[in-house]
Design a protein around this motif. Structure first.
Motif, PDB file in Angstrom:
ATOM      1  N   LEU A   6       0.810  -1.223   0.000  1.00 43.33           N
ATOM      2  CA  LEU A   6       0.000   0.000   0.000  1.00 43.33           C
ATOM      3  C   LEU A   6       0.840   1.268   0.000  1.00 43.33           C
ATOM      4  O   LEU A   6       0.353   2.326  -0.373  1.00 43.33           O
ATOM      5  N   THR A  33     -10.098   8.835   3.263  1.00 41.78           N
ATOM      6  CA  THR A  33      -9.657   7.452   3.133  1.00 41.78           C
ATOM      7  C   THR A  33     -10.061   6.626   4.339  1.00 41.78           C
ATOM      8  O   THR A  33     -10.151   7.147   5.456  1.00 41.78           O
ATOM      9  N   ARG A  35      -8.161   4.140   5.181  1.00 41.59           N
ATOM     10  CA  ARG A  35      -6.922   3.570   5.718  1.00 41.59           C
ATOM     11  C   ARG A  35      -6.865   3.884   7.215  1.00 41.59           C
ATOM     12  O   ARG A  35      -7.329   4.932   7.649  1.00 41.59           O
ATOM     13  N   MET A  39      -1.657   4.668   9.478  1.00 39.54           N
ATOM     14  CA  MET A  39      -1.026   4.797   8.160  1.00 39.54           C
ATOM     15  C   MET A  39      -1.015   6.236   7.656  1.00 39.54           C
ATOM     16  O   MET A  39      -0.671   6.482   6.504  1.00 39.54           O
ATOM     17  N   THR A  43       0.715   7.321   4.179  1.00 31.90           N
ATOM     18  CA  THR A  43      -0.248   7.673   3.133  1.00 31.90           C
ATOM     19  C   THR A  43       0.016   9.074   2.612  1.00 31.90           C
ATOM     20  O   THR A  43       0.037   9.304   1.393  1.00 31.90           O
ATOM     21  N   PHE A  61      -8.928  10.607   7.698  1.00 24.52           N
ATOM     22  CA  PHE A  61      -8.847   9.163   7.907  1.00 24.52           C
ATOM     23  C   PHE A  61     -10.084   8.760   8.698  1.00 24.52           C
ATOM     24  O   PHE A  61     -10.267   9.216   9.830  1.00 24.52           O
TER      25      PHE A  61
END
Length: 132
Positions: A6, A33, A35, A39, A43, A61
């Motif tokens: 990723l 996102t 995610r 992360m 990211t 996030f």
């Protein structure tokens, strides 16, 4: 999953140009996102590597199923995403869902067009996104 694949993604062909076109048209671009927050750093680093650092105004996030609420709270009018459940969520908030399926190659986005609720726009390129 927090390292490796990723974090080593490449930009989808045409993405940088499509995002530039949207910005030139006055669209404010923000990342939403699912995610995990752990992360965030990787990211944001990935997106800064793939696109000019001024491309995105903010990064959000969120937990699964929260993209529609988040988009509504930040004043978004649309979400480009490759997950059908996120499109249905965004549509329920009265926003424009744009299902991105690059050249029809995303197996997780496959369905019969009639199976998508009315109002979800399926696109296969960033040029098509920018044309909406």
């Amino acid at each position: 999953a927090m390292e490796g694949g990723l974090d080593n993604l490449e930009a989808v062909p045409g993405a940088a140009d499509g995002l530039r076109r949207l910005q030139a048209a006055g669209v404010r671009l923000e990342v939403v996102t699912s995610r995990p927050p752990a992360m965030r750093q990787s990211t944001e680093a990935l997106l800064h590597r793939l696109f000019p650092p001024t491309t995105f105004e903010a990064y959000h996030f969120v937990a699964g199923g929260e993209k529609g609420r988040t988009c509504n709270s930040i004043g978004a009018v649309a979400l480009v995403d490759d997950q059908i459940p996120n499109m249905i969520d965004v549509l329920s908030w009265g926003l424009l869902p744009i299902l991105f399926d690059f050249c029809g190659s995303y197996c997780w986005s496959v369905c019969n067009p009639g199976d998508l609720p009315p109002g979800i726009h399926r696109t296969e390129s960033w040029a098509a996104v920018a044309d909406l």
